[in-house]
Design a protein around this motif. Structure first.
Motif: not given
Length: 320
Positions: A44, A71-77, A79
């Motif tokens: 990041y 943009q901080i997306r929980p799905a990316w973290w 995954s």
């Protein structure tokens, strides 16, 4: 690999195999979670530093509007953590499976692990053949972005899985050709190290393939872009005449000091429902010698000079 002696001692002292495997998996999960979280945080940070320049480059080259902030997306973290956990567990699955099947007394010996990996290597070879065959089918019949990614995945994973069986076959061939005892010892000892080194060599193969692929992609983009600039920016001098009051006088001055003066005029318009620019040019030998077309009619510059043809860019051609 380094704890085989400790595992044999613990099992001989009566520690249940199930509990030992569960504890090792729990340790792997903790380490993988910490490593994955650290990797995501560093990724990041790097992306946040590089994204503004990347967005500006894409906006300047293609006119595409790309956000310059992350943009901080929980799905990316999630995954990213899932990939770290999945990779660690998948890497350890083979060793844990062999640990559960090898007798307690022999579990610390390298020869026992080498023999125990024979069936695993056979399954790896079968999986590699299936994946490489799927890559061949996709190369012939596939089309589109999804098929391209599937082709790369099958090719990379198939090559990685085929590496240990291929190395084992080469080592067996070398051992069979050896005559002296020292040479036979060398080949046999090398074969014994293969189960412990196979996974690392597979990871190294994937890392090298990714490195070569990224280097090729960057190099090809750079060479293509340099070639594009050499074709488009073919004149020795460019003059911006927007702020010039007497442009006719400027053109007469330049004609006295240059081989050719090729003025360009433009007007904004709407083409295919999108904003565009229409350019008017004076055709000269610079265009005739340096411009390259993907598709064109015969004697295209004569037709353009006569006012019977236009040149459109690749984006408009594909879009409309």
């Amino acid at each position: 690999e380094q704890r085989r002696g400790v595992i044999r001692t613990l099992r001989a002292l009566g520690v249940p195999l199930r509990r030992l495997v569960v504890l090792m998996i729990a340790e792997l999960v903790v380490l993988a979670t910490l490593a994955g979280a650290l990797g995501i945080a560093l990724g990041y940070l790097i992306a946040a530093l590089l994204l503004p320049d990347v967005a500006a480059t894409i906006r300047g080259l293609y006119g595409a509007d790309v956000a310059g902030t992350l943009q901080i997306r929980p799905a990316w973290w999630l995954s990213g953590i899932a990939m770290a956990l999945g990779g660690a567990l998948l890497a350890a699955a083979s060793a844990l499976w062999r640990l559960a099947r090898i007798p307690v007394v022999a579990s610390a010996g390298g020869r026992a692990w080498a023999l125990g990996s024979g069936r695993t290597r056979t399954l790896q070879a079968a999986a590699a053949v299936v994946l490489l065959a799927a890559a061949g089918v996709l190369a012939v019949t596939g089309g589109g972005l999804a098929a391209g990614f599937a082709l790369l995945a099958c090719l990379l994973l198939g090559a990685a899985l085929a590496l240990p069986p291929c190395l084992a076959a080469i080592l067996r061939l070398g051992e069979a050709q050896a005559v002296r005892a020292m040479a036979q010892w060398f080949w046999a000892d090398t074969r014994q190290q293969l189960p412990g080194l196979g996974l690392a060599l597979m990871a190294l193969l994937l890392a090298m393939a990714a490195n070569v692929g990224v280097s090729t992609m960057v190099s090809s983009f750079r060479l293509t872009f340099v070639g594009f600039l050499d074709q488009r920016l073919s004149a020795e001098l460019y003059v911006d005449a927007d702020a010039v009051a007497d442009r006719a006088a400027l053109e007469r001055f330049l004609e006295a000091h240059a081989d050719a003066v090729l003025p360009i005029m433009s007007v904004e318009a709407t083409l295919a429902g999108l904003p565009a620019e229409i350019f008017g040019v004076r055709v000269g030998y610079t265009y005739r010698e340096n411009w390259r077309f993907l598709d064109a009619i015969p004697a295209v510059w004569d037709e353009i000079e006569a006012g019977r043809a236009v040149v459109i860019n690749e984006q408009l051609s594909r879009r409309a």
